[in-house]
Design a protein around this motif. Structure first.
Motif, PDB file in Angstrom:
ATOM      1  N   THR A   1      10.171   5.652  -0.894  1.00  0.00           N
ATOM      2  CA  THR A   1       8.780   6.363  -0.187  1.00  0.00           C
ATOM      3  C   THR A   1       8.759   7.505   1.133  1.00  0.00           C
ATOM      4  OG1 THR A   1       8.483   4.747   1.640  1.00  0.00           O
ATOM      5  CG2 THR A   1       7.673   3.980  -0.105  1.00  0.00           C
ATOM      6  N   MET A   2       9.724   7.884   1.223  1.00  0.00           N
ATOM      7  CA  MET A   2      10.772   9.323   2.165  1.00  0.00           C
ATOM      8  C   MET A   2      11.983   9.703   1.609  1.00  0.00           C
ATOM      9  SD  MET A   2      10.443   6.026   5.530  1.00  0.00           S
ATOM     10  CE  MET A   2      11.266   7.997   6.810  1.00  0.00           C
ATOM     11  N   PRO A   3      11.165  10.584   2.354  1.00  0.00           N
ATOM     12  CA  PRO A   3      13.015  11.892   1.759  1.00  0.00           C
ATOM     13  C   PRO A   3      14.169  10.681   2.105  1.00  0.00           C
ATOM     14  CG  PRO A   3      11.012  12.973   2.678  1.00  0.00           C
ATOM     15  CD  PRO A   3      10.666  11.702   3.011  1.00  0.00           C
ATOM     16  N   ARG A   4      14.674  11.386   1.416  1.00  0.00           N
ATOM     17  CA  ARG A   4      16.756  10.941   1.822  1.00  0.00           C
ATOM     18  C   ARG A   4      17.159  10.853   3.212  1.00  0.00           C
ATOM     19  NH1 ARG A   4      19.604  12.077  -4.072  1.00  0.00           N
ATOM     20  NH2 ARG A   4      18.315  13.429  -3.922  1.00  0.00           N
ATOM     21  N   ARG A   5      16.586  11.904   3.314  1.00  0.00           N
ATOM     22  CA  ARG A   5      17.587  12.727   3.953  1.00  0.00           C
ATOM     23  C   ARG A   5      16.795  12.205   5.884  1.00  0.00           C
ATOM     24  NH1 ARG A   5      13.594  16.839   3.615  1.00  0.00           N
ATOM     25  NH2 ARG A   5      11.831  17.159   5.514  1.00  0.00           N
ATOM     26  N   LEU A   6      15.708  11.543   5.830  1.00  0.00           N
ATOM     27  CA  LEU A   6      15.239  10.423   7.012  1.00  0.00           C
ATOM     28  C   LEU A   6      15.485   9.391   6.890  1.00  0.00           C
ATOM     29  CD1 LEU A   6      12.223  11.822   6.113  1.00  0.00           C
ATOM     30  CD2 LEU A   6      13.577  12.900   8.466  1.00  0.00           C
ATOM     31  N   MET A   7      16.950   9.344   5.834  1.00  0.00           N
ATOM     32  CA  MET A   7      17.471   7.254   5.824  1.00  0.00           C
ATOM     33  C   MET A   7      18.754   7.597   5.417  1.00  0.00           C
ATOM     34  SD  MET A   7      14.313   5.748   3.425  1.00  0.00           S
ATOM     35  CE  MET A   7      14.445   6.643   2.338  1.00  0.00           C
ATOM     36  N   TRP A   8      19.292   6.311   6.184  1.00  0.00           N
ATOM     37  CA  TRP A   8      20.739   6.229   5.500  1.00  0.00           C
ATOM     38  C   TRP A   8      20.536   5.925   4.434  1.00  0.00           C
ATOM     39  CZ3 TRP A   8      20.631   3.247  11.370  1.00  0.00           C
ATOM     40  CH2 TRP A   8      20.563   4.222  12.321  1.00  0.00           C
ATOM     41  N   SER A   9      22.137   5.811   4.138  1.00  0.00           N
ATOM     42  CA  SER A   9      21.828   5.179   2.740  1.00  0.00           C
ATOM     43  C   SER A   9      23.236   4.536   3.054  1.00  0.00           C
ATOM     44  CB  SER A   9      23.415   6.464   2.189  1.00  0.00           C
ATOM     45  OG  SER A   9      23.194   6.124   0.595  1.00  0.00           O
TER      46      SER A   9
ATOM     47  N   ARG B   1       0.712  -1.531   0.306  1.00  0.00           N
ATOM     48  CA  ARG B   1      -0.095  -0.055  -0.126  1.00  0.00           C
ATOM     49  C   ARG B   1       0.642   1.299   0.115  1.00  0.00           C
ATOM     50  NH1 ARG B   1      -2.870  -1.496   3.575  1.00  0.00           N
ATOM     51  NH2 ARG B   1      -1.715  -0.512   5.839  1.00  0.00           N
ATOM     52  N   VAL B   2       2.016   1.420   0.557  1.00  0.00           N
ATOM     53  CA  VAL B   2       2.830   2.713   1.242  1.00  0.00           C
ATOM     54  C   VAL B   2       3.911   2.406  -0.217  1.00  0.00           C
ATOM     55  CG1 VAL B   2       4.880   3.472   1.863  1.00  0.00           C
ATOM     56  CG2 VAL B   2       2.929   2.741   3.499  1.00  0.00           C
ATOM     57  N   ALA B   3       4.090   1.070  -1.495  1.00  0.00           N
ATOM     58  CA  ALA B   3       4.657   1.836  -1.727  1.00  0.00           C
ATOM     59  C   ALA B   3       3.989   1.949  -3.965  1.00  0.00           C
ATOM     60  CB  ALA B   3       5.429   0.126  -2.419  1.00  0.00           C
ATOM     61  N   ALA B   4       2.954   1.764  -3.461  1.00  0.00           N
ATOM     62  CA  ALA B   4       2.300   2.306  -4.501  1.00  0.00           C
ATOM     63  C   ALA B   4       1.206   3.432  -4.232  1.00  0.00           C
ATOM     64  CB  ALA B   4       0.562   1.038  -4.977  1.00  0.00           C
ATOM     65  N   ALA B   5       1.574   3.455  -3.332  1.00  0.00           N
ATOM     66  CA  ALA B   5       1.335   5.295  -3.124  1.00  0.00           C
ATOM     67  C   ALA B   5       2.154   6.551  -2.987  1.00  0.00           C
ATOM     68  CB  ALA B   5       0.387   5.384  -1.685  1.00  0.00           C
ATOM     69  N   ARG B   6       3.611   5.880  -2.738  1.00  0.00           N
ATOM     70  CA  ARG B   6       4.604   6.952  -2.334  1.00  0.00           C
ATOM     71  C   ARG B   6       5.520   6.542  -3.691  1.00  0.00           C
ATOM     72  NH1 ARG B   6       4.569   7.011   3.651  1.00  0.00           N
ATOM     73  NH2 ARG B   6       2.617   7.643   4.217  1.00  0.00           N
ATOM     74  N   SER B   7       6.244   5.689  -4.289  1.00  0.00           N
ATOM     75  CA  SER B   7       7.168   6.097  -4.630  1.00  0.00           C
ATOM     76  C   SER B   7       7.110   5.602  -6.009  1.00  0.00           C
ATOM     77  CB  SER B   7       7.603   4.068  -4.107  1.00  0.00           C
ATOM     78  OG  SER B   7       8.419   3.356  -5.387  1.00  0.00           O
ATOM     79  N   PRO B   8       7.901   6.058  -6.981  1.00  0.00           N
ATOM     80  CA  PRO B   8       7.283   6.069  -8.344  1.00  0.00           C
ATOM     81  C   PRO B   8       7.786   4.747  -9.471  1.00  0.00           C
ATOM     82  CG  PRO B   8       8.621   8.343  -7.613  1.00  0.00           C
ATOM     83  CD  PRO B   8       8.894   7.221  -6.282  1.00  0.00           C
TER      84      PRO B   8
ATOM     85  N   VAL C   1      14.897 -14.995  -3.994  1.00  0.00           N
ATOM     86  CA  VAL C   1      14.807 -13.901  -4.430  1.00  0.00           C
ATOM     87  C   VAL C   1      14.497 -13.180  -3.103  1.00  0.00           C
ATOM     88  CG1 VAL C   1      12.642 -13.311  -5.198  1.00  0.00           C
ATOM     89  CG2 VAL C   1      14.282 -14.801  -6.872  1.00  0.00           C
ATOM     90  N   GLY C   2      14.466 -12.273  -2.826  1.00  0.00           N
ATOM     91  CA  GLY C   2      13.877 -11.625  -1.237  1.00  0.00           C
ATOM     92  C   GLY C   2      12.485  -9.999  -1.847  1.00  0.00           C
ATOM     93  N   THR C   3      12.006 -10.634  -0.327  1.00  0.00           N
ATOM     94  CA  THR C   3      10.008  -8.826   0.024  1.00  0.00           C
ATOM     95  C   THR C   3      11.154  -8.597   1.223  1.00  0.00           C
ATOM     96  OG1 THR C   3       9.608  -9.467  -1.984  1.00  0.00           O
ATOM     97  CG2 THR C   3       8.261  -8.193  -0.279  1.00  0.00           C
ATOM     98  N   SER C   4      11.134  -7.420   1.302  1.00  0.00           N
ATOM     99  CA  SER C   4      11.612  -7.093   3.161  1.00  0.00           C
ATOM    100  C   SER C   4      10.478  -6.363   3.144  1.00  0.00           C
ATOM    101  CB  SER C   4      12.467  -5.103   2.388  1.00  0.00           C
ATOM    102  OG  SER C   4      11.635  -4.737   1.376  1.00  0.00           O
ATOM    103  N   LEU C   5      10.829  -6.749   4.767  1.00  0.00           N
ATOM    104  CA  LEU C   5       8.392  -6.495   5.436  1.00  0.00           C
ATOM    105  C   LEU C   5       9.413  -5.661   6.409  1.00  0.00           C
ATOM    106  CD1 LEU C   5       8.276 -10.158   6.206  1.00  0.00           C
ATOM    107  CD2 LEU C   5       6.700  -8.760   4.667  1.00  0.00           C
ATOM    108  N   GLN C   6      10.412  -4.982   7.002  1.00  0.00           N
ATOM    109  CA  GLN C   6      10.929  -4.186   7.264  1.00  0.00           C
ATOM    110  C   GLN C   6      11.472  -2.391   6.897  1.00  0.00           C
ATOM    111  OE1 GLN C   6       9.930  -4.879  10.665  1.00  0.00           O
ATOM    112  NE2 GLN C   6       9.661  -6.914   9.788  1.00  0.00           N
ATOM    113  N   ASN C   7      11.519  -2.655   6.315  1.00  0.00           N
ATOM    114  CA  ASN C   7      12.450  -1.046   5.240  1.00  0.00           C
ATOM    115  C   ASN C   7      10.777  -0.180   4.334  1.00  0.00           C
ATOM    116  OD1 ASN C   7      14.121   0.724   4.292  1.00  0.00           O
ATOM    117  ND2 ASN C   7      15.389   0.201   3.753  1.00  0.00           N
ATOM    118  N   ASN C   8      10.451   0.505   5.163  1.00  0.00           N
ATOM    119  CA  ASN C   8       9.157   0.720   4.710  1.00  0.00           C
ATOM    120  C   ASN C   8       9.754   2.012   3.641  1.00  0.00           C
ATOM    121  OD1 ASN C   8       9.517   2.618   6.811  1.00  0.00           O
ATOM    122  ND2 ASN C   8       7.313   2.317   7.443  1.00  0.00           N
ATOM    123  N   GLY C   9      10.380   2.713   4.043  1.00  0.00           N
ATOM    124  CA  GLY C   9      10.961   3.878   3.404  1.00  0.00           C
ATOM    125  C   GLY C   9      11.797   3.542   1.717  1.00  0.00           C
ATOM    126  N   PHE C  10      12.600   2.047   2.002  1.00  0.00           N
ATOM    127  CA  PHE C  10      12.417   1.467   0.774  1.00  0.00           C
ATOM    128  C   PHE C  10      12.373   0.125  -0.259  1.00  0.00           C
ATOM    129  CE2 PHE C  10      16.772   0.394  -1.886  1.00  0.00           C
ATOM    130  CZ  PHE C  10      16.617   1.604  -3.051  1.00  0.00           C
TER     131      PHE C  10
END
Length: 433
Positions: A92-100, A43-50, A289-298
């Protein structure tokens, strides 16, 4: 600051309670947890990720129809190249709020990913949960061998204490006979619960200690990033008198797995969903093949890691956990490089991990102390910036006195297997300047 945030984060208590419940849960309860997390992330990815707006539109899939594990295979697979070329579009979030985080992995395709603070806290909690199976406390004191960047400028000796992290860093390129007594004394003074790092670095430390007839007993030897040779395993256990606690993961953070106290190698299902994709031409190897479950910003759905796994042992694990089992993870073996002064150099692929503007990258040793960086340019490529950055990395991780050249390709040559290795040893008459 990152260490303090991870240790003191207010969600640590609730995360630990969740992990404790899932460890006692049956397969049905674990699947319910995964499906609940999956629905929220879709839901988050479909709404916020280009990227995912295009992903769902082009595939003709309504995100609302992805509700269970059985629905997941309907989604298209995502390749490392897509991630390398469009990393920002996954956010799905600004870069400044996450670690690269950056890495070339074992594929030679450099990538940049982002992780939220919450996902980093969750990851630490998952690892500490695994360590607890071997009697390690959550605040265990660890000797860490993962490179040498802290010692490259000459202001530190071969070790460095990080009090907030409860870690003693040991420089990989200071693992030499003339420094081993100082390193051993510093380790003993630190009184570690565990030794943690790349198997090649830990094995090198163990060999130097054994040559001095030294042993340093600890509670556990924590390893990752490389496949261990049987001789390395035996040597490490002989010198440190402890079980090996291995874990598998990736920079992309889509899956994690690791050993339990009964010898099983488990997928950690609270961290990500793992599918096994058949490898063409093989009846005994599957790609993870993996699907992340915890990183809602990426978020990453059905991401092809490029790592292959062999069959797991039949039957349930004696530990009693309902976590799926994996076989041996392949594809994480690297050639050993040699510095100009003859020192072995662990995990040389780390030299290209943070290079940018590249579609492919490979570091090759042509002879001891002489290296060639081979690249395929990507968006924003600069030859001068790339070689300068690579030379800094080599100096930091291998020590001064090495030589590094650069070659630009349209496509890096592949071996017969077709799989590009990030770090290789070759022989050549000269190094291109």
């Amino acid at each position: 600051m990152k260490y303090r945030l991870r240790r003191a984060h207010p969600r640590r208590g609730s995360i630990n309670r969740t992990l404790a419940k899932l460890e006692r849960a049956d397969a049905g309860r674990i699947a319910e947890f995964q499906e609940r997390r999956l629905r929220g992330l879709v839901r988050v990815a479909a709404a916020r990720s280009p990227f995912y707006r295009e992903y769902f539109r082009d595939s003709g899939i309504d995100p609302a129809t992805i509700r269970t594990l059985a629905d997941l295979p309907a989604l298209p697979l995502i390749s490392r190249l897509e991630l390398a070329e469009r990393a920002d579009d996954f956010r799905t979030m600004p870069r400044r709020l996450m670690w690269s985080v950056r890495s070339s992995g074992t594929s030679g395709v450099p990538i940049e990913c982002y992780r939220t603070v919450n996902s980093s806290v969750f990851e630490l909690a998952v690892m500490e949960r695994q360590w607890s199976w071997f009697g390690l406390p959550a605040n265990s004191r660890r000797v860490v061998l993962r490179g040498s960047g802290f010692a490259s400028d000459g202001t530190h000796g071969p070790t460095l204490v990080l009090p907030w992290a409860r870690q003693l860093l040991v420089s990989s390129y200071h693992l030499t006979p003339d420094r081993i007594d100082v390193i051993a004394n510093n380790i003993r003074r630190f009184r570690p619960d565990a030794i943690e790092g790349w198997p090649s670095s830990i094995a090198l430390l163990a060999a130097l200690l054994r040559d001095r007839n030294h042993t340093i007993p600890v509670r556990a030897i924590i390893t990752s990033s490389e496949l261990m040779a049987p001789g390395q395993r035996t040597l490490m256990q002989e010198v440190f008198a402890a079980p090996i606690v291995d874990h598998y993961g990736q920079t992309e953070r889509v899956a994690m797995a690791g050993t339990c106290e009964a010898g099983g190698y488990h997928v950690f299902p609270h961290y990500g969903i793992v599918e096994l994709l058949s490898v063409a031409g093989s009846n005994s190897r599957w790609e993870i093949v993996g699907t992340s479950l915890q990183n809602n910003g990426f978020p990453l759905f059905r991401y092809r890691t490029g790592d292959e796994v062999r069959p797991a042992a039949p039957g349930p694990c004696p530990c009693g956990r309902a976590f799926p089992l994996l076989g041996v993870v392949d594809g994480r073996v690297e050639d050993t490089f040699t510095a100009v002064d003859g020192r072995p150099l662990p995990l040389p692929s780390s030299v290209v991990d943070d290079l940018t503007g590249l579609r492919e990258a490979q570091i090759a040793q042509l002879r001891p102390g002489f290296f060639e960086l081979r690249v395929v340019p990507g968006t924003g490529f600069s030859e001068s910036r790339t070689i300068a950055h690579a030379r800094r990395n080599v100096a930091q991780q291998f020590g001064a006195g090495q030589e590094v050249g650069l070659r630009v390709f349209d496509r890096l040559p592949r071996p017969r297997s077709g799989k590009l290795k990030t770090a290789i040893v070759e022989h050549a008459e000269r190094l291109r300047p």
